[in-house]
Write a protein that holds these residues in place. Sequence first.
Motif, short mmCIF file in Angstrom:
data_model
loop_
_atom_site.label_atom_id
_atom_site.label_comp_id
_atom_site.label_asym_id
_atom_site.label_seq_id
_atom_site.Cartn_x
_atom_site.Cartn_y
_atom_site.Cartn_z
N TYR A 3 10.69 -46.23 -37.04
CA TYR A 3 9.60 -45.69 -36.22
C TYR A 3 8.41 -46.62 -36.39
N THR A 4 7.80 -47.04 -35.27
CA THR A 4 6.69 -47.99 -35.33
C THR A 4 5.41 -47.36 -34.81
N LEU A 5 4.39 -47.45 -35.63
CA LEU A 5 3.10 -46.83 -35.37
C LEU A 5 2.02 -47.91 -35.34
N ALA A 6 1.12 -47.85 -34.37
CA ALA A 6 -0.06 -48.72 -34.35
C ALA A 6 -1.24 -47.91 -34.86
N TYR A 7 -1.94 -48.46 -35.85
CA TYR A 7 -3.06 -47.75 -36.46
C TYR A 7 -4.33 -48.55 -36.19
N TYR A 8 -5.18 -48.03 -35.31
CA TYR A 8 -6.43 -48.69 -34.92
C TYR A 8 -7.55 -48.24 -35.86
N ARG A 102 4.58 -52.10 -25.60
CA ARG A 102 5.92 -52.41 -25.09
C ARG A 102 6.59 -53.50 -25.94
N GLU A 103 5.85 -54.57 -26.21
CA GLU A 103 6.42 -55.71 -26.95
C GLU A 103 6.78 -55.36 -28.39
N LYS A 104 5.99 -54.52 -29.03
CA LYS A 104 6.21 -54.18 -30.44
C LYS A 104 6.97 -52.88 -30.63
N GLY A 105 7.31 -52.20 -29.54
CA GLY A 105 8.04 -50.94 -29.65
C GLY A 105 7.21 -49.83 -30.29
N ILE A 106 5.93 -49.81 -30.00
CA ILE A 106 5.03 -48.79 -30.57
C ILE A 106 5.40 -47.43 -30.01
N GLN A 107 5.59 -46.46 -30.92
CA GLN A 107 6.01 -45.12 -30.50
C GLN A 107 4.89 -44.09 -30.61
N ALA A 108 3.80 -44.43 -31.30
CA ALA A 108 2.64 -43.54 -31.42
C ALA A 108 1.47 -44.36 -31.95
N ILE A 109 0.25 -43.85 -31.75
CA ILE A 109 -0.93 -44.52 -32.29
C ILE A 109 -1.77 -43.53 -33.10
N VAL A 110 -2.55 -44.09 -34.02
CA VAL A 110 -3.58 -43.35 -34.74
C VAL A 110 -4.86 -44.16 -34.60
N CYS A 111 -5.99 -43.49 -34.37
CA CYS A 111 -7.28 -44.17 -34.26
C CYS A 111 -8.31 -43.56 -35.20
N ASP A 112 -8.98 -44.41 -35.93
CA ASP A 112 -10.13 -44.04 -36.75
C ASP A 112 -11.23 -45.05 -36.45
N ILE A 113 -11.99 -44.91 -35.43
CA ILE A 113 -11.92 -43.97 -34.36
C ILE A 113 -12.24 -44.67 -33.03
N PRO A 114 -11.62 -45.86 -32.80
CA PRO A 114 -11.77 -46.47 -31.48
C PRO A 114 -11.29 -45.52 -30.39
N PHE A 115 -11.91 -45.56 -29.23
CA PHE A 115 -11.62 -44.61 -28.15
C PHE A 115 -10.71 -45.18 -27.07
N LEU A 116 -10.79 -46.46 -26.79
CA LEU A 116 -10.04 -47.04 -25.68
C LEU A 116 -8.52 -46.98 -25.86
N PRO A 117 -7.99 -47.08 -27.08
CA PRO A 117 -6.53 -46.95 -27.24
C PRO A 117 -5.98 -45.61 -26.76
N PHE A 118 -6.79 -44.56 -26.78
CA PHE A 118 -6.32 -43.26 -26.27
C PHE A 118 -5.98 -43.35 -24.79
N GLU A 119 -6.77 -44.09 -24.04
CA GLU A 119 -6.51 -44.30 -22.61
C GLU A 119 -5.18 -45.03 -22.43
N ALA A 120 -4.96 -46.08 -23.20
CA ALA A 120 -3.72 -46.86 -23.10
C ALA A 120 -2.51 -46.01 -23.47
N ALA A 121 -2.63 -45.24 -24.56
CA ALA A 121 -1.51 -44.40 -25.00
C ALA A 121 -1.17 -43.33 -23.96
N ALA A 122 -2.20 -42.76 -23.33
CA ALA A 122 -1.96 -41.74 -22.30
C ALA A 122 -1.23 -42.35 -21.11
N LEU A 123 -1.63 -43.53 -20.70
CA LEU A 123 -0.97 -44.18 -19.56
C LEU A 123 0.46 -44.60 -19.91
#
Length: 196
Positions: A3-8, A102-123
Motif C-alpha cells: 500500500y503506497t501513501l503520499a504524506y504532504y 498515477r506514476e507512483k501508485g499512490i492509493q491515499a494521501i495525508v496532509c499536515d496541512i497543505p490544502f491543494l493536494p485535497f483537490e488532486a486526490a478528489a479528482l
Amino acid sequence: MRYTLAYYITPHGFGHAVRSLEVIRQLLASHENLDILVVSDLPQFLLDENVGRPLSQRKKRVDVGLVQKDSLQFDLEATRTSLADLYGRRHSVVEEEIRFFREKGIQAIVCDIPFLPFEAAALYGIPALGMSNFTWDWIYQAYAQRDGRWNALVEWVRECYEKCGHFLQLPMHGDCSACPRRQDVPLVARKVRRSR
C-alpha cells in the motif's frame, strides 16, 4: 499486497514535520506492507533524525504557509503574493500531483496541512486525510478582515479543504470547519529518546 501513501507536510516551521514524522514512524513500524512517500521541501536531516530509517522524499512544496522575514516576523505582502501565484498555477499543480499519484501508485494521501493536494486526490478518486490543529484558511482569514485582497484566496483555500475526506483535529485547535468531517484526537508528539 503493498500500500503506497503520499504524506504532504508543510515546511512552515518544523512543528508539523516533527509530529507527522512521528506518525510516519509509527505507521511504518506497525505496517510492513506500507510505503510512504513524503512530499515536502523539508531538509533531509529532519527526516533522518525523526524516522530512524531511510524515507523516500519528493522535494516539492505545494503550499505557501507564511513567508517569514526572520524567525519572529511574517511578511504578509510576500505571503499574499506567493499565495496568489499558487492560485494562478493551481490547475497545473493539481495536474502534476495527479500524474505523481498515477506514476507512483499512490492509493491515499495525508496532509499536515497543505490544502491543494485535497483537490488532486478528489479528482483522482483516492482517500484524503488531514491532520493539524489549524487550517490555512483560518490563518489567512484574519488578514482578509484587514485587507480585502485576501478574500478570494481564503475562499479558494476553503474550497480545497472541503475536499478533505477526514480531518484529525488536534488539541488547542483553531477553526478547522472548512474540513467537513472532523474527529478530535489526542496530542501527537515524538517519543522521548533520552533518559531522565
